[in-house]
Design a protein around this motif. Structure first.
Motif, PDB file in Angstrom:
ATOM      1  N   SER A 103       0.888  -1.243  -0.006  1.00 14.45           N
ATOM      2  CA  SER A 103       0.059   0.093  -0.056  1.00 14.45           C
ATOM      3  C   SER A 103       0.768   1.280   0.128  1.00 14.45           C
ATOM      4  N   GLY A 104       0.497   2.244  -0.818  1.00 18.11           N
ATOM      5  CA  GLY A 104       1.245   3.586  -0.838  1.00 18.11           C
ATOM      6  C   GLY A 104       2.408   3.447  -1.869  1.00 18.11           C
ATOM      7  N   SER A 105       2.791   2.162  -2.418  1.00 17.84           N
ATOM      8  CA  SER A 105       3.594   2.075  -3.636  1.00 17.84           C
ATOM      9  C   SER A 105       3.645   2.878  -4.872  1.00 17.84           C
ATOM     10  N   GLY A 106       2.381   3.328  -5.085  1.00 14.10           N
ATOM     11  CA  GLY A 106       2.077   3.883  -6.378  1.00 14.10           C
ATOM     12  C   GLY A 106       1.236   3.395  -7.494  1.00 14.10           C
ATOM     13  N   LYS A 107       0.866   2.086  -6.942  1.00 11.32           N
ATOM     14  CA  LYS A 107       0.110   1.256  -8.065  1.00 11.32           C
ATOM     15  C   LYS A 107      -1.071   2.407  -8.631  1.00 11.32           C
ATOM     16  N   SER A 108      -1.834   2.494  -7.765  1.00 10.58           N
ATOM     17  CA  SER A 108      -2.970   3.437  -8.269  1.00 10.58           C
ATOM     18  C   SER A 108      -2.376   4.681  -9.055  1.00 10.58           C
ATOM     19  N   SER A 109      -1.519   5.411  -8.562  1.00 13.69           N
ATOM     20  CA  SER A 109      -0.837   6.737  -8.936  1.00 13.69           C
ATOM     21  C   SER A 109      -0.534   6.190 -10.534  1.00 13.69           C
ATOM     22  N   LEU A 110       0.334   4.995 -10.726  1.00 12.83           N
ATOM     23  CA  LEU A 110       0.676   4.612 -11.861  1.00 12.83           C
ATOM     24  C   LEU A 110      -0.377   4.545 -12.987  1.00 12.83           C
TER      25      LEU A 110
HETATM   26  N1  LIG Z   1       2.179  12.537 -10.090  1.00 13.41           N
HETATM   27  C1  LIG Z   1       3.150  11.436  -9.680  1.00 13.41           C
HETATM   28  N2  LIG Z   1       4.120  11.217 -10.374  1.00 13.41           N
HETATM   29  C2  LIG Z   1       5.040  10.146  -9.932  1.00 13.41           C
HETATM   30  N3  LIG Z   1       4.650   9.360  -8.498  1.00 13.41           N
HETATM   31  C3  LIG Z   1       3.530   9.539  -7.964  1.00 13.41           C
HETATM   32  C4  LIG Z   1       2.619  10.901  -8.462  1.00 13.41           C
HETATM   33  N4  LIG Z   1       1.741  10.772  -7.527  1.00 13.41           N
HETATM   34  C5  LIG Z   1       1.965   9.912  -6.779  1.00 13.41           C
HETATM   35  N5  LIG Z   1       2.956   9.255  -6.734  1.00 13.41           N
HETATM   36  C6  LIG Z   1       3.604   7.958  -6.108  1.00 13.41           C
HETATM   37  O1  LIG Z   1       2.598   7.188  -5.806  1.00 13.41           O
HETATM   38  C7  LIG Z   1       2.753   7.153  -4.315  1.00 13.41           C
HETATM   39  C8  LIG Z   1       1.226   6.947  -3.696  1.00 13.41           C
HETATM   40  O2  LIG Z   1       0.787   5.768  -3.983  1.00 13.41           O
HETATM   41  P1  LIG Z   1      -0.733   5.324  -4.278  1.00 13.41           P
HETATM   42  O3  LIG Z   1      -0.942   5.405  -5.875  1.00 13.41           O
HETATM   43  O4  LIG Z   1      -1.604   5.834  -3.476  1.00 13.41           O
HETATM   44  O5  LIG Z   1      -0.358   3.771  -4.062  1.00 13.41           O
HETATM   45  P2  LIG Z   1      -1.199   2.466  -3.873  1.00 13.41           P
HETATM   46  O6  LIG Z   1      -2.297   2.553  -4.935  1.00 13.41           O
HETATM   47  O7  LIG Z   1      -0.246   1.421  -4.221  1.00 13.41           O
HETATM   48  O8  LIG Z   1      -1.522   1.974  -2.450  1.00 13.41           O
HETATM   49  C9  LIG Z   1       3.395   8.369  -3.758  1.00 13.41           C
HETATM   50  O9  LIG Z   1       3.950   8.220  -2.434  1.00 13.41           O
HETATM   51  C10 LIG Z   1       4.342   8.646  -4.884  1.00 13.41           C
HETATM   52  O10 LIG Z   1       5.594   7.825  -4.481  1.00 13.41           O
END
Ligand SMILES: Nc1ncnc2c1ncn2[C@@H]1O[C@H](COP(=O)(O)OP(=O)(O)O)[C@@H](O)[C@H]1O
Ligand SMILES: [Mg+2]
Length: 191
Positions: free
Chosen positions: A4-11
């Motif tokens: 969680s928080g590794s950036g999956k949704s953001s990707l």
């Molecule tokens: N615009 C962006 N560009 C690059 N990395 C981002 C961006 N926005 C968020 N992130 C990365 O995504 C992380 C947030 O993870 P999130 O997508 O919420 O995690 P997950 O869905 O894996 O739980 C941030 O700590 C950062 O590393």
């Protein structure tokens, strides 16, 4: 996959142009999304992407078939044509019998299959799914995943799934893991 928080949704949000990456570019068939205006990115997302979220993203006041027909109507198809195509897809997904029920009044598995229909109805190039089975029981999750994988393949689209479920990951072609906002090296042939 990734913690969680590794950036999956953001990707996923970066890939379909909802947000811009802090660095780097996103290109689809030679078009650099990161160089487009927000309006052009929205249009491209509507035309080329299908997106499935974990839950609760259907419009609850609309019926399943109205929800599934929305992308086609936004793309300019007549209500009648859009509805006919959406209904066919809902039939294929095994929820044709509840197509005229409001989304707020069906089970989670039925709603998620309608969400799959809405993501695929306009034959996108890329399908993105963020924990698509995360709020379903195991059996229902498998039905939804099989439908997502099978139908995506049948229209020749690419499918990228975020999941915490190892069974889901092992049913796909390739596993990529993330940590601290970055991709780890891909593990080829995870299947
Ligand atoms: N615009 C962006 N560009 C690059 N990395 C981002 C961006 N926005 C968020 N992130 C990365 O995504 C992380 C947030 O993870 P999130 O997508 O919420 O995690 P997950 O869905 O894996 O739980 C941030 O700590 C950062 O590393
Ligand atoms: Mg997430």
């Amino acid at each position: 996959m990734g913690p969680s928080g590794s950036g999956k949704s953001s990707l996923l949000h970066c890939l379909c142009g909802v947000i811009l990456p802090d660095s780097g570019r996103v290109t689809l068939d030679g078009t650099d999304l990161t160089g487009l205006s927000e309006a052009r990115r929205s249009r491209l997302r509507l035309e080329r992407f299908g997106i499935v979220f974990q839950r609760g993203d259907l419009v609850p006041e609309l019926t399943l078939v109205e929800n599934a027909a929305l992308p086609l109507m936004l793309l300019g198809r007549s209500r009648q044509a859009a509805t006919a195509t959406a209904r066919e897809l809902l039939d294929d997904l095994g929820v044709g019998d509840v197509a005229d029920r409001r989304a707020g009044a069906v089970s989670g598995g039925q709603a998620q299959r309608a969400a799959v229909a809405r993501a695929l109805v306009h034959r996108p190039a890329v399908v993105l799914a963020d924990e698509p089975t995360g709020s379903l029981d195991t059996v229902t999750g498998e039905v939804v995943l099989d439908a997502l994988v099978g139908l995506t393949a049948s229209i020749g689209a690419a499918l990228l799934v975020v999941t915490h479920d190892h069974r889901v990951a092992s049913s796909l072609d390739e596993l990529v893991t993330m940590r601290d906002g970055a991709l780890d090296a891909p593990v080829a042939g995870a299947r």
